[in-house]
Design an enzyme around this catalytic site. Structure first.
Site, PDB file in Angstrom:
ATOM      1  N   SER A  37       5.282  -7.129   3.092  1.00  0.00           N
ATOM      2  CA  SER A  37       5.848  -7.459   4.404  1.00  0.00           C
ATOM      3  C   SER A  37       6.588  -8.800   4.341  1.00  0.00           C
ATOM      4  O   SER A  37       6.336  -9.626   3.453  1.00  0.00           O
ATOM      5  CB  SER A  37       4.716  -7.517   5.434  1.00  0.00           C
ATOM      6  OG  SER A  37       3.809  -8.527   5.046  1.00  0.00           O
ATOM      7  N   PHE A  52       0.808  -1.228   0.000  1.00  0.00           N
ATOM      8  CA  PHE A  52       0.000   0.000   0.000  1.00  0.00           C
ATOM      9  C   PHE A  52       0.836   1.272   0.000  1.00  0.00           C
ATOM     10  O   PHE A  52       0.347   2.335  -0.350  1.00  0.00           O
ATOM     11  CB  PHE A  52      -0.933   0.021   1.236  1.00  0.00           C
ATOM     12  CG  PHE A  52      -0.228   0.397   2.519  1.00  0.00           C
ATOM     13  CD1 PHE A  52       0.011   1.738   2.829  1.00  0.00           C
ATOM     14  CD2 PHE A  52       0.219  -0.565   3.410  1.00  0.00           C
ATOM     15  CE1 PHE A  52       0.675   2.090   4.003  1.00  0.00           C
ATOM     16  CE2 PHE A  52       0.894  -0.226   4.573  1.00  0.00           C
ATOM     17  CZ  PHE A  52       1.125   1.113   4.865  1.00  0.00           C
ATOM     18  N   CYS A 101       9.621   1.545   3.284  1.00  0.00           N
ATOM     19  CA  CYS A 101      10.533   0.426   3.576  1.00  0.00           C
ATOM     20  C   CYS A 101      11.955   0.927   3.742  1.00  0.00           C
ATOM     21  O   CYS A 101      12.803   0.216   4.264  1.00  0.00           O
ATOM     22  CB  CYS A 101      10.480  -0.612   2.465  1.00  0.00           C
ATOM     23  SG  CYS A 101      11.110   0.045   0.936  1.00  0.00           S
ATOM     24  N   LYS A 108      -1.162  -6.820  -9.300  1.00  0.00           N
ATOM     25  CA  LYS A 108      -2.123  -6.925  -8.192  1.00  0.00           C
ATOM     26  C   LYS A 108      -1.697  -5.883  -7.155  1.00  0.00           C
ATOM     27  O   LYS A 108      -0.814  -6.119  -6.332  1.00  0.00           O
ATOM     28  CB  LYS A 108      -2.072  -8.344  -7.610  1.00  0.00           C
ATOM     29  CG  LYS A 108      -3.356  -8.832  -6.946  1.00  0.00           C
ATOM     30  CD  LYS A 108      -3.894  -7.959  -5.844  1.00  0.00           C
ATOM     31  CE  LYS A 108      -3.147  -8.123  -4.545  1.00  0.00           C
ATOM     32  NZ  LYS A 108      -3.572  -7.129  -3.514  1.00  0.00           N
ATOM     33  N   GLU A 113       8.898  -4.734  12.902  1.00  0.00           N
ATOM     34  CA  GLU A 113       8.767  -3.586  12.004  1.00  0.00           C
ATOM     35  C   GLU A 113       7.500  -2.834  12.408  1.00  0.00           C
ATOM     36  O   GLU A 113       6.404  -3.388  12.321  1.00  0.00           O
ATOM     37  CB  GLU A 113       8.648  -4.066  10.551  1.00  0.00           C
ATOM     38  CG  GLU A 113       8.555  -2.905   9.580  1.00  0.00           C
ATOM     39  CD  GLU A 113       8.322  -3.335   8.141  1.00  0.00           C
ATOM     40  OE1 GLU A 113       7.603  -4.329   7.905  1.00  0.00           O
ATOM     41  OE2 GLU A 113       8.848  -2.646   7.245  1.00  0.00           O
TER      42      GLU A 113
HETATM   43  P1  NAD Z   1       1.481  -6.719   2.876  1.00  0.00           P
HETATM   44  O1  NAD Z   1       2.530  -7.769   2.897  1.00  0.00           O
HETATM   45  O2  NAD Z   1       0.384  -6.802   3.859  1.00  0.00           O
HETATM   46  O3  NAD Z   1       0.768  -6.707   1.429  1.00  0.00           O
HETATM   47  C1  NAD Z   1       1.521  -6.668   0.243  1.00  0.00           C
HETATM   48  C2  NAD Z   1       0.688  -7.273  -0.888  1.00  0.00           C
HETATM   49  O4  NAD Z   1       0.437  -8.655  -0.602  1.00  0.00           O
HETATM   50  C3  NAD Z   1      -0.666  -6.615  -1.069  1.00  0.00           C
HETATM   51  O5  NAD Z   1      -0.943  -6.513  -2.441  1.00  0.00           O
HETATM   52  C4  NAD Z   1      -1.622  -7.568  -0.352  1.00  0.00           C
HETATM   53  O6  NAD Z   1      -2.923  -7.535  -0.910  1.00  0.00           O
HETATM   54  C5  NAD Z   1      -0.970  -8.919  -0.565  1.00  0.00           C
HETATM   55  N1  NAD Z   1      -1.202  -9.842   0.558  1.00  0.00           N
HETATM   56  C6  NAD Z   1      -1.422  -9.518   1.860  1.00  0.00           C
HETATM   57  N2  NAD Z   1      -1.545 -10.631   2.603  1.00  0.00           N
HETATM   58  C7  NAD Z   1      -1.369 -11.683   1.767  1.00  0.00           C
HETATM   59  C8  NAD Z   1      -1.372 -13.101   1.945  1.00  0.00           C
HETATM   60  N3  NAD Z   1      -1.570 -13.653   3.142  1.00  0.00           N
HETATM   61  N4  NAD Z   1      -1.158 -13.884   0.867  1.00  0.00           N
HETATM   62  C9  NAD Z   1      -0.950 -13.342  -0.347  1.00  0.00           C
HETATM   63  N5  NAD Z   1      -0.944 -12.005  -0.575  1.00  0.00           N
HETATM   64  C10 NAD Z   1      -1.149 -11.182   0.455  1.00  0.00           C
HETATM   65  O7  NAD Z   1       2.236  -5.316   2.950  1.00  0.00           O
HETATM   66  P2  NAD Z   1       1.607  -3.864   3.112  1.00  0.00           P
HETATM   67  O8  NAD Z   1       1.080  -3.720   4.489  1.00  0.00           O
HETATM   68  O9  NAD Z   1       0.706  -3.573   1.964  1.00  0.00           O
HETATM   69  O10 NAD Z   1       2.916  -2.969   2.918  1.00  0.00           O
HETATM   70  C11 NAD Z   1       3.828  -2.682   3.955  1.00  0.00           C
HETATM   71  C12 NAD Z   1       4.969  -3.664   3.979  1.00  0.00           C
HETATM   72  O11 NAD Z   1       5.658  -3.668   2.728  1.00  0.00           O
HETATM   73  C13 NAD Z   1       6.018  -3.306   5.026  1.00  0.00           C
HETATM   74  O12 NAD Z   1       6.441  -4.486   5.637  1.00  0.00           O
HETATM   75  C14 NAD Z   1       7.140  -2.690   4.194  1.00  0.00           C
HETATM   76  O13 NAD Z   1       8.422  -2.769   4.764  1.00  0.00           O
HETATM   77  C15 NAD Z   1       7.062  -3.527   2.957  1.00  0.00           C
HETATM   78  N6  NAD Z   1       7.693  -2.866   1.838  1.00  0.00           N
HETATM   79  C16 NAD Z   1       8.890  -3.358   1.405  1.00  0.00           C
HETATM   80  C17 NAD Z   1       9.554  -2.741   0.360  1.00  0.00           C
HETATM   81  C18 NAD Z   1      10.869  -3.262  -0.125  1.00  0.00           C
HETATM   82  O14 NAD Z   1      11.322  -2.812  -1.167  1.00  0.00           O
HETATM   83  N7  NAD Z   1      11.523  -4.174   0.566  1.00  0.00           N
HETATM   84  C19 NAD Z   1       8.981  -1.624  -0.256  1.00  0.00           C
HETATM   85  C20 NAD Z   1       7.758  -1.157   0.221  1.00  0.00           C
HETATM   86  C21 NAD Z   1       7.121  -1.785   1.255  1.00  0.00           C
END
Ligand code: NAD
Length: 498
Positions: free
Chosen positions: A229, A152, A284, A176, A385
């Site tokens: 995440s 997000f 991140c 997605k 985190e």
């Molecule tokens: P999230 O992991 O909850 O969701 C990421 C994506 O995965 C979304 O599209 C979501 O719909 C999908 N998703 C969620 N749960 C799932 C599941 N159980 N199975 C399959 N798909 C699933 O992350 P968020 O809350 O949207 O974003 C924040 C996180 O992203 C933080 O941990 C941040 O550090 C990380 N992030 C990392 C980077 C990087 O480059 N390493 C960059 C930006 C954000």
């Protein structure tokens, strides 16, 4: 209430209905109001997106590179002209301030520009006369249907890390996005269609884990790029690679900034405040831990406190705001819980942002700046985190102790050192176990022609995002060995010498 539905085969899918019958709410973080409903895909819509992408791949993979690049140049111009509109959609659903959203679009555009120059990166290698009349050529070819799943916090930039390079390489793509901030992705797809990206080459599928898992399991999906995440990154990496797909899965972070006593402490404090509280800490690459060495500790904490207290928090659409709200009420409350539990686990709570609100917008997901000093590395605030405007300060006596703390963290996304000592900075670059390092730079986000990615629990898979690594990820190698005999020298077509 607005409705956001999927974009499949070059047009909205489902005519404002959700075939799976499932919708998710999208909230304006500044007001707490649900403004939009987003379709959540099931297996049927995921199958339709894969079918559209697969059909488009048949012709897109062989379309001339000059044509693909001409489309990307047009796309770049359209994105440039619509920066403000894309940024406004980001602010309305993610909450970050408009200037920050504009910066996000700018960083995404860098990767479109990189894709415009892909001709250089896609050219292969040839060796002639490796044996008599035998030539060997190495070429790279697209993979097929590629899926990108994004978080997000960067609704435009992270998808732009993925699909411009993927489609420039000749793949077709299903994005997605996060269902918390889905609208920017639709504008990106509409502009791609306007630029001439053929139907089915770029598709947007909204949804949650049901949609993601349907894509991960689909036999016609060749590769998956994921950012989110760590627990979900680990799941995506395991599930998709188990079925033979190529996967890169970037996860969460806990980025440390090590400050030595000889550093310019004013510059270090400015950097820590910008990197910890910018975008409400929902980056991140945010600095979430300062490791203050020796005498730097007290001086730094007082400077950070003074600066953090001056940050103006308000709606992202207000040009006077420097920090916006958190994405959802639930996330805001999780962040607040870490501050609530910090004192009992040994931290000094120097700033407590839990009581902050904005007059007239009391239902917004507000949280003021929090600063926790003398944080223990076994406490919840350190180990997890937090992803909010909470900065932890850990004290260390020496450089060695500080590096040990940074390297003891299971996350390895990025780190930074602030010092005037070149030898210490050099040592840090070589010793620290993170995939990106800043020297007097708090958030070392690499330029587009380098590459982005962490180590350890911050990334699974061998390939980083963008740069030349993206070309490797989105293509596969083929080596062709050829022998063209000279008919004048042989009767059978095989040279006598062989
Ligand atoms: P999230 O992991 O909850 O969701 C990421 C994506 O995965 C979304 O599209 C979501 O719909 C999908 N998703 C969620 N749960 C799932 C599941 N159980 N199975 C399959 N798909 C699933 O992350 P968020 O809350 O949207 O974003 C924040 C996180 O992203 C933080 O941990 C941040 O550090 C990380 N992030 C990392 C980077 C990087 O480059 N390493 C960059 C930006 C954000």
């Amino acid at each position: 209430m607005r409705t956001v539905t999927h974009w499949i085969g070059g047009k909205p899918f489902g005519d404002a209905s959700s075939p799976s019958g499932t919708w998710g709410p999208v909230t304006d973080p500044a007001t707490g109001e649900v403004t939009t409903r987003v379709a959540l895909a099931g297996a049927e819509e995921a199958g339709a997106a894969v079918a559209a992408a697969k059909a488009a791949y048949a012709t897109w993979r062989t379309s001339p590179l000059t044509r693909r690049i001409a489309i990307l140049f047009r796309y770049r111009a359209l994105l440039d002209a619509r920066r403000d509109d894309i940024a406004a959609l980001i602010t309305a659903e993610q909450g970050k301030v408009h200037a920050d959203a504009l910066a996000e679009v700018g960083r995404g555009l860098e990767i479109v520009e990189l894709a415009c120059g892909l001709g250089m990166a896609l050219k292969g290698d040839t060796s002639t006369e490796v044996s008599s009349r035998v030539d060997v050529a190495s070429i790279r070819q697209p993979l097929g249907v590629v899926v990108g799943v994004s978080p997000f916090n960067f609704p435009a930039m992270i998808s732009m890390w993925m699909f411009p390079m993927a489609i420039a390489c000749g793949n077709t793509f299903i994005h997605k996005p996060s269902s918390k901030a889905p609208s920017a992705s639709i504008l990106l797809a509409e502009l791609a269609a306007e630029a001439g990206v053929p139907d089915g080459v770029l598709n947007i599928l909204h949804g949650d884990e049901v949609a993601v898992n349907a894509l991960l399991d689909h036999p016609d999906v060749a590769a998956v790029s994921f950012v989110g995440s760590t627990p979900v990154a680990r799941h995506v990496y395991g599930r998709a690679s188990a079925s033979g797909k190529r996967v890169q899965a970037l996860g969460g972070a806990k980025n440390h900034m090590l400050v030595l006593p000889d550093a310019d402490l004013d510059a270090a404090a400015d950097a820590a405040v910008a990197a910890a509280y910018g975008s409400a800490g929902q980056r991140c690459m945010a600095i979430s831990v300062v490791v203050a060495v020796g005498a730097a500790g007290d001086a730094l904490v007082s400077r950070i406190t003074e600066r953090a207290a001056k940050i103006k928090i308000g709606p992202g659409s207000d040009p006077a705001s420097e920090m916006g709200p958190l994405v959802t009420r639930a996330h805001r409350d999780e962040v607040a819980d870490y501050v609530a539990g910090a004192a009992a686990q040994g931290a000094d709570v120097v700033l407590d942002g839990r009581g902050f609100t904005v007059e007239g917008l009391e239902n917004g997901h507000w949280m003021g700046m929090s600063l926790l000093d003398k944080v223990r590395t076994d406490s919840d605030a350190y180990r997890n985190e937090i992803f909010g405007p909470v900065l932890c300060v850990v004290r260390a006596e020496t450089y060695e102790e500080a590096v040990e703390i940074v390297n003891g963290c299971p996350y390895g996304n990025a780190s930074a050192i602030f010092t005037r000592d070149g030898a210490a900075a050099r040592r840090f670059q070589l010793e620290v176990e993170t995939g990106m390092v800043g020297v007097n730079v708090p958030m070392p986000v690499p330029a587009g022609y380098h590459s982005f990615g962490g180590w350890k629990d911050s990334a699974f898979g061998d390939h980083r995002m963008y740069g030349s690594e993206a070309v490797h990820f989105y293509t596969r190698g083929k080596v062709i060995t050829s022998l063209w005999p000279d008919p004048a020298e042989t009767v059978t077509g095989v040279p006598a010498s062989r």
